[in-house]
Write an enzyme that holds these catalytic residues in place. Structure first.
Site, PDB file in Angstrom:
ATOM      1  N   ALA A  29       0.818  -1.295   0.017  1.00  0.00           N
ATOM      2  CA  ALA A  29      -0.065   0.074   0.006  1.00  0.00           C
ATOM      3  C   ALA A  29       0.852   1.312  -0.025  1.00  0.00           C
ATOM      4  O   ALA A  29       1.752   1.362   0.917  1.00  0.00           O
ATOM      5  CB  ALA A  29      -1.060   0.144   1.217  1.00  0.00           C
ATOM      6  N   GLN A  30       0.813   2.168  -0.923  1.00  0.00           N
ATOM      7  CA  GLN A  30       1.705   3.148  -1.114  1.00  0.00           C
ATOM      8  C   GLN A  30       0.837   4.359  -0.518  1.00  0.00           C
ATOM      9  O   GLN A  30       1.457   5.207   0.279  1.00  0.00           O
ATOM     10  CB  GLN A  30       1.789   3.665  -2.603  1.00  0.00           C
ATOM     11  CG  GLN A  30       2.531   2.464  -3.114  1.00  0.00           C
ATOM     12  CD  GLN A  30       2.716   2.614  -4.725  1.00  0.00           C
ATOM     13  OE1 GLN A  30       2.234   3.474  -5.323  1.00  0.00           O
ATOM     14  NE2 GLN A  30       3.570   1.938  -5.518  1.00  0.00           N
TER      15      GLN A  30
ATOM     16  N   GLU B 216      -6.387  12.688  -1.895  1.00  0.00           N
ATOM     17  CA  GLU B 216      -6.765  11.581  -2.964  1.00  0.00           C
ATOM     18  C   GLU B 216      -8.155  11.821  -3.147  1.00  0.00           C
ATOM     19  O   GLU B 216      -8.886  12.408  -2.833  1.00  0.00           O
ATOM     20  CB  GLU B 216      -6.378  10.074  -2.413  1.00  0.00           C
ATOM     21  CG  GLU B 216      -4.783  10.062  -1.877  1.00  0.00           C
ATOM     22  CD  GLU B 216      -4.593   8.512  -1.716  1.00  0.00           C
ATOM     23  OE1 GLU B 216      -5.296   7.867  -1.508  1.00  0.00           O
ATOM     24  OE2 GLU B 216      -3.213   8.247  -0.993  1.00  0.00           O
TER      25      GLU B 216
ATOM     26  N   ASP C 143      -8.089 -16.443  -0.378  1.00  0.00           N
ATOM     27  CA  ASP C 143      -8.441 -17.794   0.326  1.00  0.00           C
ATOM     28  C   ASP C 143      -9.393 -17.707   1.689  1.00  0.00           C
ATOM     29  O   ASP C 143     -10.156 -18.376   1.555  1.00  0.00           O
ATOM     30  CB  ASP C 143      -7.082 -18.180   1.117  1.00  0.00           C
ATOM     31  CG  ASP C 143      -5.861 -18.144   0.022  1.00  0.00           C
ATOM     32  OD1 ASP C 143      -6.043 -18.580  -0.890  1.00  0.00           O
ATOM     33  OD2 ASP C 143      -4.827 -17.579   0.540  1.00  0.00           O
TER      34      ASP C 143
ATOM     35  N   HIS D  35      -7.799  -0.370  -9.814  1.00  0.00           N
ATOM     36  CA  HIS D  35      -7.033   0.905  -9.490  1.00  0.00           C
ATOM     37  C   HIS D  35      -6.774   1.391 -11.134  1.00  0.00           C
ATOM     38  O   HIS D  35      -6.329   0.908 -11.877  1.00  0.00           O
ATOM     39  CB  HIS D  35      -5.772   0.643  -8.816  1.00  0.00           C
ATOM     40  CG  HIS D  35      -4.889   1.811  -8.429  1.00  0.00           C
ATOM     41  ND1 HIS D  35      -4.338   2.685  -9.067  1.00  0.00           N
ATOM     42  CD2 HIS D  35      -5.009   2.360  -7.076  1.00  0.00           C
ATOM     43  CE1 HIS D  35      -4.021   3.953  -8.411  1.00  0.00           C
ATOM     44  NE2 HIS D  35      -4.067   3.493  -7.060  1.00  0.00           N
TER      45      HIS D  35
ATOM     46  N   ARG E 231     -12.175   6.398  -7.941  1.00  0.00           N
ATOM     47  CA  ARG E 231     -11.514   5.364  -8.707  1.00  0.00           C
ATOM     48  C   ARG E 231     -12.535   4.718  -9.725  1.00  0.00           C
ATOM     49  O   ARG E 231     -11.978   4.483 -10.784  1.00  0.00           O
ATOM     50  CB  ARG E 231     -10.969   4.350  -7.732  1.00  0.00           C
ATOM     51  CG  ARG E 231      -9.794   4.756  -6.954  1.00  0.00           C
ATOM     52  CD  ARG E 231      -9.275   3.788  -6.079  1.00  0.00           C
ATOM     53  NE  ARG E 231      -8.114   4.218  -5.274  1.00  0.00           N
ATOM     54  CZ  ARG E 231      -7.282   3.707  -4.603  1.00  0.00           C
ATOM     55  NH1 ARG E 231      -7.675   2.188  -4.248  1.00  0.00           N
ATOM     56  NH2 ARG E 231      -6.484   4.245  -3.822  1.00  0.00           N
TER      57      ARG E 231
ATOM     58  N   HIS F  28      -7.415  -4.375  -8.055  1.00  0.00           N
ATOM     59  CA  HIS F  28      -6.852  -3.627  -7.101  1.00  0.00           C
ATOM     60  C   HIS F  28      -7.339  -4.089  -5.574  1.00  0.00           C
ATOM     61  O   HIS F  28      -6.632  -4.424  -4.780  1.00  0.00           O
ATOM     62  CB  HIS F  28      -6.671  -2.226  -6.986  1.00  0.00           C
ATOM     63  CG  HIS F  28      -6.034  -1.345  -6.062  1.00  0.00           C
ATOM     64  ND1 HIS F  28      -4.678  -1.692  -5.756  1.00  0.00           N
ATOM     65  CD2 HIS F  28      -6.387  -0.516  -5.190  1.00  0.00           C
ATOM     66  CE1 HIS F  28      -4.153  -0.731  -4.656  1.00  0.00           C
ATOM     67  NE2 HIS F  28      -5.410  -0.266  -4.504  1.00  0.00           N
TER      68      HIS F  28
ATOM     69  N   GLU G 287      -9.698  -6.747   4.350  1.00  0.00           N
ATOM     70  CA  GLU G 287      -9.981  -6.769   2.923  1.00  0.00           C
ATOM     71  C   GLU G 287     -10.893  -7.800   2.793  1.00  0.00           C
ATOM     72  O   GLU G 287     -11.929  -7.878   1.994  1.00  0.00           O
ATOM     73  CB  GLU G 287      -8.998  -6.727   1.826  1.00  0.00           C
ATOM     74  CG  GLU G 287      -9.296  -6.517   0.608  1.00  0.00           C
ATOM     75  CD  GLU G 287      -8.356  -6.365  -0.621  1.00  0.00           C
ATOM     76  OE1 GLU G 287      -8.478  -6.423  -1.741  1.00  0.00           O
ATOM     77  OE2 GLU G 287      -7.169  -6.363  -0.042  1.00  0.00           O
TER      78      GLU G 287
ATOM     79  N   SER H  82      -8.826   1.582   3.272  1.00  0.00           N
ATOM     80  CA  SER H  82      -8.225   0.088   3.634  1.00  0.00           C
ATOM     81  C   SER H  82      -7.708   0.057   4.755  1.00  0.00           C
ATOM     82  O   SER H  82      -7.977  -0.676   5.570  1.00  0.00           O
ATOM     83  CB  SER H  82      -7.907  -0.484   2.211  1.00  0.00           C
ATOM     84  OG  SER H  82      -6.599   0.293   1.952  1.00  0.00           O
TER      85      SER H  82
END
Length: 529
Positions: free
Chosen positions: A45-46, A113, A214, A235, A281, A342, A366, A382
């Site tokens: 995660a940036q 953002e 999973d 994304h 997004r 994403h 998530e 997130s």
């Protein structure tokens, strides 16, 4: 003998580690990770963590931005809990040693953002997730009650025997494939899914290789409710380069003034949304997809050149260095970008404390459907969700564990039956590739009923092939992941087929309008185990 702990955590990202730290105050904790503990979606995660940390910002504004991005499908109680508890969770992270960017005054250097009306993103350069992961792992390492099991892949949940028709059996733990190749039992009073997303279901993704859905697959097979799998966030900007694997170009670049351009230099986002590059997004991803289909180009370009070398290299050092390694100098040339899978906005249904519909099983981060994101995740909500719900789930899980008696009889050991070592591994590789390609082509950014029908028919055949392979040959990690991505792909198609409208991340040419009469409800699916 089975491994016995008070709490089992599957996954070592922000949600799982947050839970483990809190739960360790009340008992022993096992943290299982498919690779090394530092390899998770969190580490990649940036952008940062969205939270109300400025005196000019308000909880009401953050809540409203989240609801608008989520296309009115959010659960208001989940949004309020996340937003209001966020600042305290971030302060705790700082106390653990997380080092976020600050201004000369000592205040957080907050950025903005897409979809946000205020600057409220706390960040550590452009490697925020890596810094959060580092701080949490360091804190966990100091806790004697926490034991890590790296390179250990959960296969399926262990359920107690049912006591009547339709009665859900309690989750007792998991069967897990150990590094030695043996399959062993892990038992606990509370089992926590913190397995992250499922980006590897799609051909192009920003996610690392561990993101194979999973937790959702295991929970669904066990009979837990799953919801809103049709909402998969693409994304808008991943680096387009033949040698760059899954490298994300953060939304923060557009937050700081980056412009999306076509090959000839023309801007186009103003034609799609009043916020232009700062649109949510889903809007930006669809706009890029539409322009690529219209022009036939392979990519669009994110232009940062007007901001100067000093700014881009200091504000985005990791992205700057990575692009430079691929001979792209973002200070003087636009970055080629394309959308990629994403973030999973649906997941295992939980309440506000992480409880699933299966007793003894929790889901956080998530993998969980809390209702926070609605039909589209607001940027940087997130990591915040993982922090908040990891903390909440630990308190409730510990309380339930104190009142729970240990089962009188251990569940049975794993039965290999007549399974033998595989001599047909090519089947796994072929089916993996086919699932990811058909999901990208038929169940991607823009959908139709015909595409979904084609995907469903092929997935049904693939499920049979994978099921046959699974029972004939000894279990390997590749087979576990293939089985799970096929399960998750089927769930995405099933949920997408049921939603007869376009909302948020689910856009279908057959139903291009939003239906606020019939569409404002979750798509919930469940199988009888």
């Amino acid at each position: 003998m089975p491994h016995r702990f008070d709490f089992l955590v599957l996954g070592s990202g922000v949600a799982g580690l947050s839970f483990a730290l809190q739960a360790a105050r009340h008992g022993t904790v096992a943290v299982l990770s498919k690779r090394e503990p530092q390899e998770s979606n969190t580490a990649y995660a940036q952008g940062g963590i969205a939270s109300v940390l400025s005196p000019t910002d308000t909880f009401a504004a953050h809540i409203q931005d989240t609801l608008e991005a989520g296309a009115d499908l959010n659960h208001l109680d989940a949004v309020e809990v996340t937003v209001r508890e966020g600042p305290e969770r971030i302060r705790e992270l700082v106390e653990l040693g997380a080092d976020f960017n600050r201004r000369a005054s000592g205040e957080f250097d907050l950025t903005r953002e897409g979809g946000h009306s205020e600057r409220r993103i706390v960040h550590a350069g452009d490697i925020t997730g890596r810094e959060v992961q580092r701080a949490l792992l360091a804190a966990c390492a100091e806790q004697p009650n926490i034991t890590f099991f790296p390179n250990t892949a959960a296969i399926d949940l262990i359920l107690e025997r049912r006591h009547g028709p339709g009665a859900p059996g309690r989750c007792l733990g998991v069967y897990a494939l150990m590094p030695s190749g043996k399959i062993e039992r892990f038992l606990g009073k509370g089992t926590v899914l913190a397995t992250g997303g499922a980006g590897k279901v799609y051909l192009y993704t920003s996610n690392p290789d561990v993101a194979t859905g999973d937790g959702v697959a295991m929970a669904y097979r066990a009979g837990a409710e799953v919801a809103n799998m049709e909402f998969y966030q693409f994304h808008p900007t991943c680096l387009f380069h033949p040698e760059a694997k899954s490298f994300l170009i953060s939304e923060a670049l557009r937050g700081e003034g980056g412009k999306l351009r076509l090959r000839g230099g023309a801007q186009f986002m103003d034609r799609y949304h009043r916020l232009g590059e700062l649109a949510p997004r889903d809007v930006v991803a669809r706009a890029i997809d539409a322009e690529l289909k219209r022009t036939g180009d392979d990519c669009v370009y994110l232009d940062m050149t007007h901001l100067g070398r000093a700014f881009v290299s200091e504000r985005f050092p990791n992205i700057y260095a990575t692009c430079k390694a691929f001979n792209i100098d973002m200070a003087v040339q636009p970055i080629p970008v394309v959308p990629a899978a994403h973030y999973m906005c649906g997941g295992v249904v939980t309440d506000l404390n992480g409880r699933t519909t299966l007793p003894g099983l929790f889901a956080i981060g998530e993998v969980a459907h809390t209702g926070l994101h609605g039909a589209n995740r607001l940027a940087s909500n997130s990591l915040l969700e993982g922090l908040v719900f990891g903390h909440r789930a630990a308190a409730v899980c510990a309380e339930e564990a104190r009142a729970l008696a240990a089962p009188q009889v251990d569940p049975p050991e794993w039965d290999e039956g007549s399974a033998v070592a595989s001599d047909e591994s090519v089947v796994v590789a072929h089916n993996w590739d086919e699932i990811r390609r058909l999901m990208w082509n038929y169940v991607g950014i823009v959908r139709t009923d015909k595409r979904l029908m084609r995907a469903r028919r092929r997935l049904e055949l693939l499920r049979e092939e994978i099921r046959d392979y699974y029972w004939r040959f000894k279990v390997t990690q590749d087979v576990i992941e293939l089985r799970n991505i096929c399960e998750v792909a089927t769930l995405i198609v099933d949920c997408a087929s049921r939603r007869k409208e376009s909302r948020g991340l689910h856009f279908t040419l057959d139903y291009p309008e939003r239906d606020d009469h019939r569409g404002k409800r979750d798509t919930v699916v469940r199988r009888d185990p």
